[in-house]
Design a protein around this motif. Sequence first.
Motif, PDB file in Angstrom:
ATOM      1  N   LEU A 107       0.826  -1.208   0.000  1.00 14.39           N
ATOM      2  CA  LEU A 107       0.000   0.000   0.000  1.00 14.39           C
ATOM      3  C   LEU A 107       0.861   1.259   0.000  1.00 14.39           C
ATOM      4  N   ASP A 108       1.985   1.240   0.729  1.00 13.68           N
ATOM      5  CA  ASP A 108       2.902   2.378   0.709  1.00 13.68           C
ATOM      6  C   ASP A 108       3.481   2.582  -0.683  1.00 13.68           C
ATOM      7  N   SER A 109       3.848   1.476  -1.344  1.00 11.93           N
ATOM      8  CA  SER A 109       4.405   1.570  -2.692  1.00 11.93           C
ATOM      9  C   SER A 109       3.394   2.151  -3.660  1.00 11.93           C
ATOM     10  N   VAL A 110       2.156   1.661  -3.575  1.00 12.18           N
ATOM     11  CA  VAL A 110       1.107   2.177  -4.459  1.00 12.18           C
ATOM     12  C   VAL A 110       0.850   3.643  -4.141  1.00 12.18           C
ATOM     13  N   GLY A 111       0.828   3.991  -2.865  1.00 13.02           N
ATOM     14  CA  GLY A 111       0.627   5.386  -2.478  1.00 13.02           C
ATOM     15  C   GLY A 111       1.736   6.286  -2.983  1.00 13.02           C
ATOM     16  N   ASN A 112       2.984   5.850  -2.832  1.00 12.09           N
ATOM     17  CA  ASN A 112       4.116   6.624  -3.341  1.00 12.09           C
ATOM     18  C   ASN A 112       4.048   6.766  -4.854  1.00 12.09           C
ATOM     19  N   PHE A 113       3.580   5.722  -5.498  1.00 13.11           N
ATOM     20  CA  PHE A 113       3.469   5.716  -6.956  1.00 13.11           C
ATOM     21  C   PHE A 113       2.580   6.862  -7.423  1.00 13.11           C
ATOM     22  N   PHE A 114       1.482   7.105  -6.712  1.00 12.90           N
ATOM     23  CA  PHE A 114       0.526   8.106  -7.149  1.00 12.90           C
ATOM     24  C   PHE A 114       0.715   9.479  -6.514  1.00 12.90           C
ATOM     25  N   THR A 115       1.606   9.590  -5.537  1.00 21.84           N
ATOM     26  CA  THR A 115       1.843  10.904  -4.940  1.00 21.84           C
ATOM     27  C   THR A 115       3.083  11.568  -5.501  1.00 21.84           C
ATOM     28  N   GLY A 116       3.792  10.880  -6.370  1.00 16.89           N
ATOM     29  CA  GLY A 116       4.963  11.474  -6.989  1.00 16.89           C
ATOM     30  C   GLY A 116       6.260  11.131  -6.276  1.00 16.89           C
ATOM     31  N   ALA A 117       6.196  10.447  -5.163  1.00 16.24           N
ATOM     32  CA  ALA A 117       7.404  10.029  -4.468  1.00 16.24           C
ATOM     33  C   ALA A 117       7.902   8.736  -5.119  1.00 16.24           C
ATOM     34  N   ASP A 118       8.157   8.824  -6.396  1.00 19.52           N
ATOM     35  CA  ASP A 118       8.381   7.628  -7.174  1.00 19.52           C
ATOM     36  C   ASP A 118       9.778   7.062  -6.964  1.00 19.52           C
ATOM     37  N   GLN A 119       9.801   5.790  -6.710  1.00 17.13           N
ATOM     38  CA  GLN A 119      11.044   5.047  -6.520  1.00 17.13           C
ATOM     39  C   GLN A 119      11.304   4.140  -7.715  1.00 17.13           C
ATOM     40  N   ILE A 120      10.625   4.420  -8.818  1.00 18.27           N
ATOM     41  CA  ILE A 120      10.761   3.599 -10.018  1.00 18.27           C
ATOM     42  C   ILE A 120      12.115   3.906 -10.643  1.00 18.27           C
ATOM     43  N   PRO A 121      12.885   2.883 -10.971  1.00 21.72           N
ATOM     44  CA  PRO A 121      14.226   3.138 -11.528  1.00 21.72           C
ATOM     45  C   PRO A 121      14.159   3.707 -12.946  1.00 21.72           C
ATOM     46  N   TRP A 122      15.202   4.429 -13.302  1.00 17.58           N
ATOM     47  CA  TRP A 122      15.364   4.935 -14.654  1.00 17.58           C
ATOM     48  C   TRP A 122      16.305   4.008 -15.405  1.00 17.58           C
ATOM     49  N   CYS A 123      16.248   4.071 -16.712  1.00 14.74           N
ATOM     50  CA  CYS A 123      17.065   3.212 -17.551  1.00 14.74           C
ATOM     51  C   CYS A 123      17.794   4.079 -18.577  1.00 14.74           C
ATOM     52  N   ASP A 124      19.086   3.824 -18.751  1.00 16.01           N
ATOM     53  CA  ASP A 124      19.890   4.597 -19.693  1.00 16.01           C
ATOM     54  C   ASP A 124      19.766   4.060 -21.116  1.00 16.01           C
ATOM     55  N   THR A 125      20.140   4.887 -22.073  1.00 22.79           N
ATOM     56  CA  THR A 125      20.020   4.506 -23.479  1.00 22.79           C
ATOM     57  C   THR A 125      20.913   3.326 -23.843  1.00 22.79           C
TER      58      THR A 125
ATOM     59  N   ALA B  60      12.998  -1.998 -20.218  1.00 24.65           N
ATOM     60  CA  ALA B  60      13.975  -0.920 -20.409  1.00 24.65           C
ATOM     61  C   ALA B  60      13.322   0.301 -21.050  1.00 24.65           C
ATOM     62  N   LEU B  61      12.450   0.086 -22.018  1.00 25.76           N
ATOM     63  CA  LEU B  61      11.816   1.208 -22.715  1.00 25.76           C
ATOM     64  C   LEU B  61      10.908   2.021 -21.795  1.00 25.76           C
ATOM     65  N   VAL B  62      10.071   1.370 -21.008  1.00 22.94           N
ATOM     66  CA  VAL B  62       9.162   2.138 -20.142  1.00 22.94           C
ATOM     67  C   VAL B  62       9.897   2.787 -18.972  1.00 22.94           C
ATOM     68  N   HIS B  63      11.107   2.335 -18.686  1.00 27.44           N
ATOM     69  CA  HIS B  63      11.906   2.946 -17.624  1.00 27.44           C
ATOM     70  C   HIS B  63      12.911   3.955 -18.174  1.00 27.44           C
ATOM     71  N   SER B  64      12.857   4.217 -19.458  1.00 24.66           N
ATOM     72  CA  SER B  64      13.778   5.146 -20.107  1.00 24.66           C
ATOM     73  C   SER B  64      13.444   6.591 -19.756  1.00 24.66           C
ATOM     74  N   ARG B  65      14.434   7.451 -19.855  1.00 20.30           N
ATOM     75  CA  ARG B  65      14.224   8.879 -19.649  1.00 20.30           C
ATOM     76  C   ARG B  65      13.728   9.555 -20.927  1.00 20.30           C
TER      77      ARG B  65
END
Length: 146
Positions: A9-27, A59-64
Amino acid sequence: MEAKIGKLLDSVGNFFTGADQIPWCDTDIVAGCEREVTEAGKGSSDELKSDCIMRLSWALVHSRRPEDVQRGIAMLEASLAGTNSPLQKREKMYLLAVGYYRSGDYSRSRQLVECCLEVWSSIVTAFNLFVPSINNCLMMFLLHCL
């Protein structure tokens, strides 16, 4: 069990409040995954091709790069209809939710997360129907793995 639900629930809450911990992926990672898909297309098993395509989609959905995110969304949407496994369907819907989140379509992202939770609920219900005598330790192990 309550701690796991609280984390979810904390993860889902963070997901929608902008406190995103989702990793980024380089080119360079995207390019490496694209090479994997190309190499897997040269006579490899369908399972290997599917795994490579899923890694590329991740990788694509985690791209910048917004164009990569859109490409990942398109790949996942095209492959979702042909998915029979509930676990694979849940994984693809989650990745779609990440893609839509990254592209700014928060309402669509939220809908997909809710669908993921419904799929998970169906899996747990089916599991409980077919294996009523499972003990708590095994269930905790399975929840941890998924």
